[in-house]
Design a protein around this motif. Sequence first.
Motif, short mmCIF file in Angstrom:
data_model
loop_
_atom_site.label_atom_id
_atom_site.label_comp_id
_atom_site.label_asym_id
_atom_site.label_seq_id
_atom_site.Cartn_x
_atom_site.Cartn_y
_atom_site.Cartn_z
N GLN A 200 58.29 -19.02 11.09
CA GLN A 200 58.01 -17.61 10.81
C GLN A 200 58.88 -17.14 9.68
OE1 GLN A 200 58.74 -15.71 14.59
NE2 GLN A 200 56.53 -15.48 14.92
N ARG B 87 54.97 -13.70 8.32
CA ARG B 87 53.88 -14.70 8.28
C ARG B 87 54.33 -15.90 9.09
NH1 ARG B 87 52.95 -15.87 2.20
NH2 ARG B 87 55.13 -15.24 1.99
N GLU B 88 53.37 -16.72 9.45
CA GLU B 88 53.78 -17.92 10.18
C GLU B 88 52.89 -19.12 9.84
OE1 GLU B 88 51.93 -17.65 14.59
OE2 GLU B 88 53.72 -16.43 14.27
N TRP B 89 53.52 -20.29 9.98
CA TRP B 89 52.83 -21.54 9.66
C TRP B 89 53.10 -22.56 10.76
CZ3 TRP B 89 55.87 -18.66 6.46
CH2 TRP B 89 55.28 -18.13 5.30
N SER B 90 52.12 -23.39 11.01
CA SER B 90 52.35 -24.47 11.97
C SER B 90 53.23 -25.53 11.31
CB SER B 90 51.02 -25.10 12.37
OG SER B 90 51.28 -26.31 13.04
N VAL C 21 56.28 -23.51 15.13
CA VAL C 21 55.80 -22.54 14.14
C VAL C 21 56.97 -22.07 13.28
CG1 VAL C 21 54.91 -20.18 13.93
CG2 VAL C 21 53.86 -21.75 15.55
#
Lengths: 402, 504
Positions: B247, B251-254, B245
């Motif tokens: 961060q 916010r976070e994204w795969s 992930v």
Amino acid sequence: MTRKTVVIGMDGVPLRLIEELTDSGDMPNCAHLRKEGYLSSMHSAVPEVSNVNWSSIVTGANPGEHGIYGFTELIPGTHTVCFPDRRALKAPPFWSDNSKRYVLLNIPAMYPAPEVNGVFVSGFVAPDLDKAVKPMDELEYLRSIDYEVDVDSSIAHKSHRLFLERLFETLEKREKAYRYYWTRKWDVFMLVFTGSDRLEHFLMDAYADEEHEYHEEFIRYFREIDRIVGDIYGSMDEGSRLVMLSDHGMEPIKINVNVNALLEQNGLLELGGHPEKRYNNIVDEGTSAFALDPGRIYLRDKDVAREVVKLFEGLKYEGEDVIGRINLRDDVYHGPEIERAPDIVLTPNSGYNIKGGVKYEDVFEKNIFKGKHTASDAFLYCNEKCIPRSPTVEDVRDIIEK
Amino acid sequence: MEIHNANKTCWNCPAAILKGNVDFRGCGQSRRIVPKGDDKQLMIECARRPELGHYEPSITFEQCPEWRETEFGYLLKDMRVMILGLDGYLGWPLALKLGKLGCKVSGVDNYLRRDMVMEKGSHTVVPIARMTDRLKTASEVLGVNINFRQMELNDLKALREFIDEVKPEAIVHYAEITAAPYSMVDVEHAIKTQKNNVLGTMGLLWIMKDIVPMSSLLKLGTMGEYGSPLTGRPLFEGMFPNDAVLQWDDREWSMGGELTPRDPHSFYHVSKVQDTYNVYEACKYWWLRSYDIMQGVIFGVHTDEVAAHPDLRTRLDYDEWFGTVVNRFVTQSLLGIPLTVYGEGEQIRGMIALEDAMECMVRLIAAPPEPGQYDVVNQISGLYKIREVADTVAEVGSENHGLDIEIQRLENPRVEAERHPFEVVSSKLSKEHGFFPNVPLEKEIDRMFELLSEDEIMNRIDQKKHVIMPVTRWSGEKKESGVLEVYKPGEKKEEGYKGILDTE
């Protein structure tokens, strides 16, 4: 001198559609022929899929004799799905009579192209054009017009507009090819339009609905076929025989019915192992029946036959019976290939689209397809009085050869 | 234990020719390849078993009579494997190993490595025969017949013709300039490295697309593509794992499946990174399939096949351009030159013995990726600090061979982190391909001392000993590195970071 015969095939066109479009004036040439000749409904093979039908049409044989029961089979001794083609056809087709000369264009399920006394261009499924053409030196011309055996049906899943554009392009090339070969020396000339089937599968709803975005295009496709039919008929020698036919009918889909999902839910089929459902995951111990497309049921354990029949006899959707006829092997098939035949074949009631894949969870579901095959309203036409009563696809060969 | 590739299917097999889809519901066909469609069934034809007609790609290697069991898994009978760079340190032993396993081996080489080592004024310390003699001996001693062509990788016409003639089912791409220092000599060497490597690979990809799109490409990358991030971020196998992930800003994204960042060490390593992207894209655009093999620093001289006859030996370089660290240390030990550790010597590197690397390659050849799949393996068997490697070589040299060895720390000619955390994930080879290292560092070092102590080889080592000391600096200067410190093995205390190798 041999009398000439012209055969025009229209894959998947129901008698009703021909009647309506000739009545409405959209197919004036066919309307003229209808007045002059004989038009009948025709029964398809069991099951009513194109490769079984065309195999019966060109051989005059029952599936139990020609050995083609559907688009798929399992490789013997495995659960691997294979796609039988002409090489699996066990009965001789009409072109094995070498005393006649042939031009045979776009006959489905006849890939790779066989050696014939004349020219052969296979219809779908034909992955490589160079194996779809005999003799090989005809390839040069076909490549020069960018000939396509079939419209790429995957486009229809993305865009109906582009699909239609490609469908008309394919038809245009087919027409070019027919004109090119028309001038050859032949005794039997056969041309099959297959785009009709594709069009109906994806846009059957556009036919009945005049407000549909593609209603006009749907009708235009049949006007184009009619124009080509008119050209062909207009240039035939006097006294020649014209046979026109479809292999099966088509009607709108109400709902899809997944046979294997029902078998699985009732403990007759067990799929395990791999997360993706496929035939290779059939668990032998837990499986007594499974189906291949569309509704061909194979029994591992013959004792469950009664249970399976009962299961499908009782299958209802919104209170309506789903299955119209449950065909048992020995009732519909005969011939030396019968051992490989399915034990049970389901013929659904109107609107129910029977499916045999193993990927589906639900028994009933809808998808992109709008049209499904029907078994009893293909059409058969001849400009001479030679059609038997209640003809089936197995009667066509005789008419071509008479 | 289950054989690692037993359950792979025609979908992985290079003999399967994709024929598009049958669209049952549309009663049609499609040239598009849709592996998982509700109503579409992928259709293949087997180049080896045409009698099966068209079918779905689901026969397993275990079921298929064309795949036969070997000690490294199921292997396609008479598999046609082409090795680009067949004359090289890795290409030659791999050709012999595959040939012994029954593969039909072909290959090309333009002898560039021989030329470049000559340019340095050096030679391989293990003498190698001319190619004609190598081929003859391989045939006579091992019964291995290799279809070899002398050829430039960038001669696209010749390469295309040869690939068309052989129709390889696997292509091993070793035909690259492999030396970081070589690419840092000057502008000509940098350009030559990138031109040979990047454009050569690019040409190969286009040829594969046209002629052998089902062939499996095994492309040699390098662990050096990743660099050694000072954050200690693990070096995953090419792509982030599914649960990674990113961060930022609450916010976070795969990041799962995305290529991990690369931080190459030299213009040579940059060329490898560029290759990675080119291969990755070709798999995406054209459904090619490839393993990008991030190989650690290779060392050693032994495989059973090269040891079978003197004319079958593979080369071993010890010059500052092409000599890898273990190989260099062993020759320095034999010459009585203190082992040359650059800078702090706290650099940690993944390494693998020649014999283990060859086994990995066979296992990967036996388990081709799926069409369109770009996969990466980190091909290492252990992590070592350069200082520790020097200690180990010295230890084996003194204990087993009676040598008195010193170690010298030199000014580092390279621009690299000399002290850094290092965590490497290398689990695919063991988990997916059944590979477990067989050759410990000490064992191979011992074998090297044995072989290199032969009189003829000792003479060769002595003849060119002036090429060992580094003069090629990343700054562009040509200047011998000054000696920072000379010490005895074992004198240094353990300090700094410890390498972490994740194999589970």
